[in-house]
Design an enzyme around this catalytic site. Structure first.
Site, short mmCIF file in Angstrom:
data_model
loop_
_atom_site.label_atom_id
_atom_site.label_comp_id
_atom_site.label_asym_id
_atom_site.label_seq_id
_atom_site.Cartn_x
_atom_site.Cartn_y
_atom_site.Cartn_z
N GLY A 84 0.93 -1.19 -0.04
CA GLY A 84 -0.14 0.04 0.12
C GLY A 84 0.86 1.32 0.09
N GLY A 97 4.98 4.82 5.07
CA GLY A 97 5.38 4.68 6.61
C GLY A 97 4.28 5.09 7.59
N GLU A 105 9.95 -2.02 4.11
CA GLU A 105 9.21 -2.09 2.92
C GLU A 105 9.96 -1.43 1.81
OE1 GLU A 105 4.59 -0.90 4.40
OE2 GLU A 105 5.98 0.53 4.33
O1 LIG Z 1 4.15 1.57 7.18
C1 LIG Z 1 3.13 1.43 6.47
C2 LIG Z 1 3.09 1.42 5.15
O2 LIG Z 1 3.64 2.32 4.39
C3 LIG Z 1 1.51 1.40 4.60
O3 LIG Z 1 1.65 0.36 3.43
C4 LIG Z 1 0.73 2.61 4.43
O4 LIG Z 1 0.86 3.27 5.54
C5 LIG Z 1 -0.47 2.46 3.67
O5 LIG Z 1 -1.29 1.79 4.77
P1 LIG Z 1 -3.03 1.78 4.52
O6 LIG Z 1 -3.04 0.58 3.39
O7 LIG Z 1 -3.32 0.94 5.98
O8 LIG Z 1 -3.52 2.90 4.16
#
Ligand SMILES: O=C[C@H](O)[C@H](O)[C@H](O)COP(=O)(O)O
Length: 236
Positions: A84, A97, A105
């Site tokens: 994501g 992040g 990641e």
């Molecule tokens: O550290 C987390 C990651 O980079 C996630 O991929 C990013 O924050 C997106 O997260 P979500 O899919 O929950 O919006």
């Protein structure tokens, strides 16, 4: 449509990109977790893949889904990472992040031949920076590092407050690597490449959430007449 439904639609499309025998990077966050769950269904139906999780949370989700796991030590080159993002711009530059997993990641994405980003349409921006930029730092020397990070941000033509990320209990948030996160509320980042260069030059900065030149494609799920409409960017 709810963001959760759009995230699921993007994750479902990305699962279709996975082929038998692939070595996969498994992203972190709510969207990536949906991908892991859907991938698990295919694995249980006979698909053969191995995955490298980008966080302890994703490791637990992948284990629960029955996905065989490996490490970058045993499998240093991956075919595809699906993850994501908090923001994506037209050049496939990302802010990541929000969940604190940016370091692993980025290591996993850099070890992958392809990185496909899965997002709902609200994550698309013309200019990065609306989402606070996570900057991972070591605890030692936090005050000095924070000042140096602020100077690096100014040198790249951006500005905004830096906040030490805290967990629900009010204590400083710790990453899987035992580091802290400074969230930079910049509003807009006029030159992401310049900011990335300036941040990595600061001693004490472990990594930052600007992902530049890593994503090869994106699957964006937007709401259209109450249905998810998939838009692909780059090679996805
Ligand atoms: O550290 C987390 C990651 O980079 C996630 O991929 C990013 O924050 C997106 O997260 P979500 O899919 O929950 O919006």
């Amino acid at each position: 449509m709810s963001p959760a439904e759009l995230k699921r639609a993007a994750a479902a499309r990305a699962v279709g990109l996975v082929e038998d025998g692939m070595r996969l990077g498994l992203g972190t966050g709510s969207t990536a977790t949906l991908f892991v769950e859907l991938l698990g269904e295919r694995v249980r139906a006979g698909l053969s893949v191995v995955g490298v999780p980008t966080s302890e949370a994703t490791r637990r989700a992948a284990e629960a889904a029955g996905i065989p796991l490996t490490t970058l030590d045993d499998t240093p080159e991956l075919d595809l990472t699906v993850d994501g993002a908090d923001e994506i711009d037209p050049e496939l530059r990302l802010i990541k992040g929000g969940g604190g997993a940016l370091l692993r990641e980025k290591i996993v994405a850099a070890a992958s031949r392809r990185m496909v980003v899965i997002v709902d349409g609200a994550k698309r921006v013309e200019t990065l920076g609306r989402f606070p930029l996570p900057i991972e730092v070591v605890p030692f020397g936090l005050g000095a590092t924070t000042r140096a990070v602020a100077a690096a941000i100014r040198s790249a033509g951006a500005a905004g407050p830096l906040a030490l990320r805290r967990g629900p209990d009010g204590a400083p948030f710790l990453t899987d690597g035992g580091h802290l996160i400074l969230d930079a509320g910049l509003g807009r980042i006029p030159d992401p490449e310049a900011l990335a260069r300036a941040l990595v030059a600061v001693p004490g900065v472990v990594e930052h959430g600007l992902f530049i030149g890593l994503a090869t494609g994106a699957v964006v799920a937007e709401a259209a007449d109450g249905q998810p409409r998939i838009v692909t960017l780059g090679a996805a």
